[in-house]
Motif scaffolding. Structure first.
Motif, PDB file in Angstrom:
ATOM      1  N   LEU A  14       0.840  -1.185   0.000  1.00 10.45           N
ATOM      2  CA  LEU A  14       0.000   0.000   0.000  1.00 10.45           C
ATOM      3  C   LEU A  14       0.879   1.241   0.000  1.00 10.45           C
ATOM      4  O   LEU A  14       1.827   1.327   0.778  1.00 10.45           O
ATOM      5  N   ARG A  15       0.570   2.178  -0.877  1.00  7.18           N
ATOM      6  CA  ARG A  15       1.258   3.473  -0.863  1.00  7.18           C
ATOM      7  C   ARG A  15       0.419   4.419  -0.010  1.00  7.18           C
ATOM      8  O   ARG A  15      -0.758   4.642  -0.281  1.00  7.18           O
ATOM      9  N   ASN A  16       1.054   4.963   1.046  1.00  5.22           N
ATOM     10  CA  ASN A  16       0.331   5.812   1.989  1.00  5.22           C
ATOM     11  C   ASN A  16       1.339   6.668   2.749  1.00  5.22           C
ATOM     12  O   ASN A  16       2.377   6.181   3.168  1.00  5.22           O
ATOM     13  N   ARG A  17       1.005   7.936   2.950  1.00  2.00           N
ATOM     14  CA  ARG A  17       1.962   8.834   3.599  1.00  2.00           C
ATOM     15  C   ARG A  17       2.163   8.525   5.086  1.00  2.00           C
ATOM     16  O   ARG A  17       3.090   9.014   5.695  1.00  2.00           O
ATOM     17  N   HIS A  18       1.335   7.680   5.671  1.00  2.00           N
ATOM     18  CA  HIS A  18       1.460   7.264   7.079  1.00  2.00           C
ATOM     19  C   HIS A  18       2.042   5.850   7.191  1.00  2.00           C
ATOM     20  O   HIS A  18       1.940   5.227   8.245  1.00  2.00           O
ATOM     21  N   ALA A  19       2.644   5.348   6.141  1.00  5.04           N
ATOM     22  CA  ALA A  19       3.064   3.948   6.046  1.00  5.04           C
ATOM     23  C   ALA A  19       3.916   3.478   7.216  1.00  5.04           C
ATOM     24  O   ALA A  19       3.776   2.341   7.662  1.00  5.04           O
ATOM     25  N   GLU A  20       4.765   4.316   7.734  1.00  2.86           N
ATOM     26  CA  GLU A  20       5.687   3.898   8.795  1.00  2.86           C
ATOM     27  C   GLU A  20       4.988   3.488  10.088  1.00  2.86           C
ATOM     28  O   GLU A  20       5.540   2.724  10.872  1.00  2.86           O
TER      29      GLU A  20
ATOM     30  N   GLN B 116      -3.324  -8.099  16.116  1.00  2.00           N
ATOM     31  CA  GLN B 116      -2.539  -7.114  15.370  1.00  2.00           C
ATOM     32  C   GLN B 116      -1.533  -7.851  14.495  1.00  2.00           C
ATOM     33  O   GLN B 116      -0.872  -8.788  14.957  1.00  2.00           O
ATOM     34  N   ILE B 117      -1.431  -7.438  13.252  1.00  2.00           N
ATOM     35  CA  ILE B 117      -0.452  -8.015  12.333  1.00  2.00           C
ATOM     36  C   ILE B 117       0.538  -6.915  11.951  1.00  2.00           C
ATOM     37  O   ILE B 117       0.144  -5.869  11.424  1.00  2.00           O
ATOM     38  N   GLU B 118       1.791  -7.167  12.249  1.00  2.00           N
ATOM     39  CA  GLU B 118       2.849  -6.218  11.921  1.00  2.00           C
ATOM     40  C   GLU B 118       3.128  -6.253  10.419  1.00  2.00           C
ATOM     41  O   GLU B 118       2.959  -7.294   9.770  1.00  2.00           O
ATOM     42  N   PRO B 119       3.611  -5.160   9.871  1.00  2.00           N
ATOM     43  CA  PRO B 119       3.959  -5.149   8.443  1.00  2.00           C
ATOM     44  C   PRO B 119       5.140  -6.074   8.137  1.00  2.00           C
ATOM     45  O   PRO B 119       6.007  -6.280   8.988  1.00  2.00           O
ATOM     46  N   ASP B 120       5.165  -6.610   6.932  1.00  2.00           N
ATOM     47  CA  ASP B 120       6.334  -7.339   6.445  1.00  2.00           C
ATOM     48  C   ASP B 120       7.476  -6.350   6.235  1.00  2.00           C
ATOM     49  O   ASP B 120       8.628  -6.658   6.473  1.00  2.00           O
ATOM     50  N   ARG B 121       7.079  -5.188   5.753  1.00  2.00           N
ATOM     51  CA  ARG B 121       8.056  -4.155   5.424  1.00  2.00           C
ATOM     52  C   ARG B 121       7.321  -2.826   5.369  1.00  2.00           C
ATOM     53  O   ARG B 121       6.178  -2.760   4.942  1.00  2.00           O
ATOM     54  N   ASN B 122       7.983  -1.770   5.829  1.00  2.00           N
ATOM     55  CA  ASN B 122       7.420  -0.432   5.650  1.00  2.00           C
ATOM     56  C   ASN B 122       8.549   0.582   5.553  1.00  2.00           C
ATOM     57  O   ASN B 122       9.648   0.361   6.033  1.00  2.00           O
ATOM     58  N   ASP B 123       8.256   1.668   4.888  1.00  2.82           N
ATOM     59  CA  ASP B 123       9.194   2.781   4.784  1.00  2.82           C
ATOM     60  C   ASP B 123       8.380   4.065   4.785  1.00  2.82           C
ATOM     61  O   ASP B 123       7.219   4.052   5.180  1.00  2.82           O
ATOM     62  N   ALA B 124       8.939   5.133   4.328  1.00  3.95           N
ATOM     63  CA  ALA B 124       8.275   6.434   4.411  1.00  3.95           C
ATOM     64  C   ALA B 124       6.956   6.502   3.649  1.00  3.95           C
ATOM     65  O   ALA B 124       6.040   7.206   4.071  1.00  3.95           O
TER      66      ALA B 124
ATOM     67  N   GLU C  95      -8.757  -4.055   9.138  1.00  4.32           N
ATOM     68  CA  GLU C  95      -8.517  -2.618   9.311  1.00  4.32           C
ATOM     69  C   GLU C  95      -7.018  -2.354   9.208  1.00  4.32           C
ATOM     70  O   GLU C  95      -6.205  -3.080   9.759  1.00  4.32           O
ATOM     71  N   ILE C  96      -6.665  -1.281   8.521  1.00  6.02           N
ATOM     72  CA  ILE C  96      -5.295  -0.780   8.514  1.00  6.02           C
ATOM     73  C   ILE C  96      -5.343   0.595   9.148  1.00  6.02           C
ATOM     74  O   ILE C  96      -6.067   1.479   8.693  1.00  6.02           O
ATOM     75  N   ALA C  97      -4.579   0.747  10.241  1.00 11.54           N
ATOM     76  CA  ALA C  97      -4.613   2.001  10.961  1.00 11.54           C
ATOM     77  C   ALA C  97      -3.287   2.192  11.698  1.00 11.54           C
ATOM     78  O   ALA C  97      -2.558   1.236  11.947  1.00 11.54           O
TER      79      ALA C  97
END
Length: 188
Positions: free
Chosen positions: A135-141, A157-165, A184-186
């Motif tokens: 998902l591209r999102n400005r709150h991704a981190e 809760q499921i942690e991301p596999d990977r996230n960046d900015a 839900e993604i939040a």
């Protein structure tokens, strides 16, 4: 049929970039809707809703949502539920993973499940599956994913596999993470 639904998109003539062929592929003039009957594929790509209805194994890259794995036939989509914010700006989103759901003991006349012979009984059975999304999102981190029960309560809760900015990736296995349709993604 979907042919009638998409036919009005070609009234003013078909633009060179429009993929409609008038037989099995139909695309709206805005390119937000695409139906390809030959692939059993439907795509919606708008600022607040992006997703597909497709066969298992389909991968698709939309403006802000990429489906990297989908193990079952069905629907996989994301929608912004953060007011009128688009997906890339939203702080709350919902992923819908709708696989096949059938009653116990349900019986069909044919393999394609067109004619019901026996309705079966509850509880209904939901086909388990796996998906991997980016998902591209400005709150991704700060985003996390939560499988929801049918009342909207978070199950875990499921942690991301990977996230960046600006991107975040999640993997879900409904056999392991819970028989959920909504996620839900939040950030909170």
């Amino acid at each position: 049929t979907f042919q009638l639904l998409f036919a009005f998109f070609r009234i003013d003539g078909q633009a060179a970039s429009n993929r409609s062929d008038g037989e099995s592929v139909f695309e709206s003039s805005t390119r937000e809707l695409l139906l390809d009957n030959s692939r059993s594929f439907l795509r919606v790509n708008t600022p607040r809703l992006q997703g597909i209805c497709a066969l298992a194994g389909t991968r698709e890259k939309l403006d802000d949502f990429e489906i990297q794995e989908m193990s079952t036939n069905g629907n996989l989509a994301v929608v912004s539920v953060d007011g009128t914010r688009p997906i890339r700006e939203a702080e709350r989103l919902v992923v819908v993973y709708a696989t096949n759901a059938l009653n116990n003991g349900m019986k069909f006349a044919e393999e394609e499940m067109k004619t019901i012979q026996r309705m079966g009984w509850t509880p209904s059975l939901l086909e388990a599956g796996k998906f991997r999304i980016r998902l591209r999102n400005r709150h991704a981190e700060k985003l996390k994913l939560y499988p929801l029960d049918l009342s909207g309560r978070r199950l875990k809760q499921i942690e991301p596999d990977r996230n960046d900015a600006d991107t975040v990736s999640f993997s879900v296995d409904t056999a392991r993470d819970g028989a959920a349709v909504f996620f839900e993604i939040a950030g909170k």
